[in-house]
Write an enzyme that holds these catalytic residues in place. Structure first.
Site, PDB file in Angstrom:
ATOM      1  N   LYS A   1      -3.777  -8.534  -3.584  1.00 38.15           N
ATOM      2  CA  LYS A   1      -4.430  -8.038  -4.797  1.00 38.15           C
ATOM      3  C   LYS A   1      -4.834  -9.173  -5.739  1.00 38.15           C
ATOM      4  CE  LYS A   1      -3.253  -3.202  -5.005  1.00 38.15           C
ATOM      5  NZ  LYS A   1      -2.698  -2.098  -5.795  1.00 38.15           N
TER       6      LYS A   1
ATOM      7  N   ARG B   1       3.048  -1.359   0.755  1.00 34.90           N
ATOM      8  CA  ARG B   1       1.743  -1.062   1.346  1.00 34.90           C
ATOM      9  C   ARG B   1       1.026  -2.390   1.573  1.00 34.90           C
ATOM     10  NH1 ARG B   1      -3.595   0.110  -0.267  1.00 34.90           N
ATOM     11  NH2 ARG B   1      -4.583   1.800   0.911  1.00 34.90           N
TER      12      ARG B   1
END
Length: 270
Positions: A205, A239
């Protein structure tokens, strides 16, 4: 939780698993690498044009059905969607969890999950689906995210989703700046204290990239460090894009904590 995106514009894989065969192959490979869950998505979170729910179903349901037919039952299937109709179709095809990154933006979602018998991941995000939120502002991001999750938890429980089938996700990077996400990461214990399994969706991210000044292709080590931090502060699900590396990280943490025996052979200085 391994990520399989059946989209042309996904953040990291950029459409590499758009084709049905490619998506199914990616899910099977993730299971071989040690994933416990495969999360199938047909629409990315980032702002963009709406994708009609029937089209989203056409993207994800065949992947779920194919994976359920080929994977052992111990590997669970999740679908990343905010549409109740897609959730119903996915569960009918074999999905075990619904990963709603919009925190029940569809007022029918909680009831749909309750009726289906699936589990539900409740995620914090502040904007309507596929809409931008420029310059997000929080007086106290940890407290506000926690209050949001508590409120959504109450809605899910009222709709009939059993507490033992609910997972919480504070939504790193979702409608949050890097500084705000880092505050959320430092406050993970406050979400874990709610007594439900905590999902950390951190892989590759922007907060990792901006923290280290790295492009998404170079964020593996930073993602693994964030994953280790998250596990040590209460996260129980990760995740990820990089399944094998993350599985090895988590298993080593478990060995260090005494929750897993060394695989061996134990020959060093014996």
């Amino acid at each position: 939780m391994a990520i399989v995106n059946r989209t042309r514009d996904s953040f990291f894989d950029e459409g590499r698993t758009w084709g049905l065969e490619a998506a199914v192959a990616a899910g099977l490979a993730a299971a071989r690498d040690g994933a416990d869950l495969i999360d199938v998505g047909g629409v990315k979170f980032a702002p963009g044009e709406p994708v009609p729910a029937p089209e989203e179903s056409d993207r994800v349901v065949p992947v779920v059905a194919a994976l359920r037919a080929q994977l052992p039952s111990r590997v669970l299937l999740s679908v990343d969607t905010f549409h109740a109709s897609v959730a119903r179709a996915a569960v009918a095809a074999g999905a075990d969890l619904i990963n709603d990154t919009t925190g029940l933006s569809d007022p029918q979602m909680a009831a749909a999950v309750a009726e289906s018998g699936a589990s539900l991941i409740l995620t914090h995000s502040a904007a309507p689906p596929r809409r931008p939120l420029p310059h997000p502002h929080y007086e106290d991001v940890v407290s506000e995210v926690r209050e949001f999750l508590i409120a959504r938890l109450e809605l899910a429980l009222a709709a009939g989703v059993p507490r033992e089938r609910i997972v919480l996700d504070p939504g790193p990077d979702l409608n949050k700046s890097t500084v705000q996400t880092l505050e959320v990461m430092r406050g993970l214990g406050e979400f874990a204290d709610l007594g439900l399994p905590l999902l950390a969706a951190l892989s590759r991210k922007d907060f990792v990239g901006e923290s280290l000044g790295l492009a998404k292709e170079e964020r593996l080590e930073g993602s693994l460090a964030a994953a280790a931090w998250a596990v040590q502060h209460g996260a129980r699900m990760l995740r990820v894009h990089d399944v094998q590396a993350t599985v090895r990280l988590v298993r080593m943490l478990e060995v260090l904590a005494g929750r897993r025996d060394p695989v061996g052979p134990l020959v060093h200085n014996v």
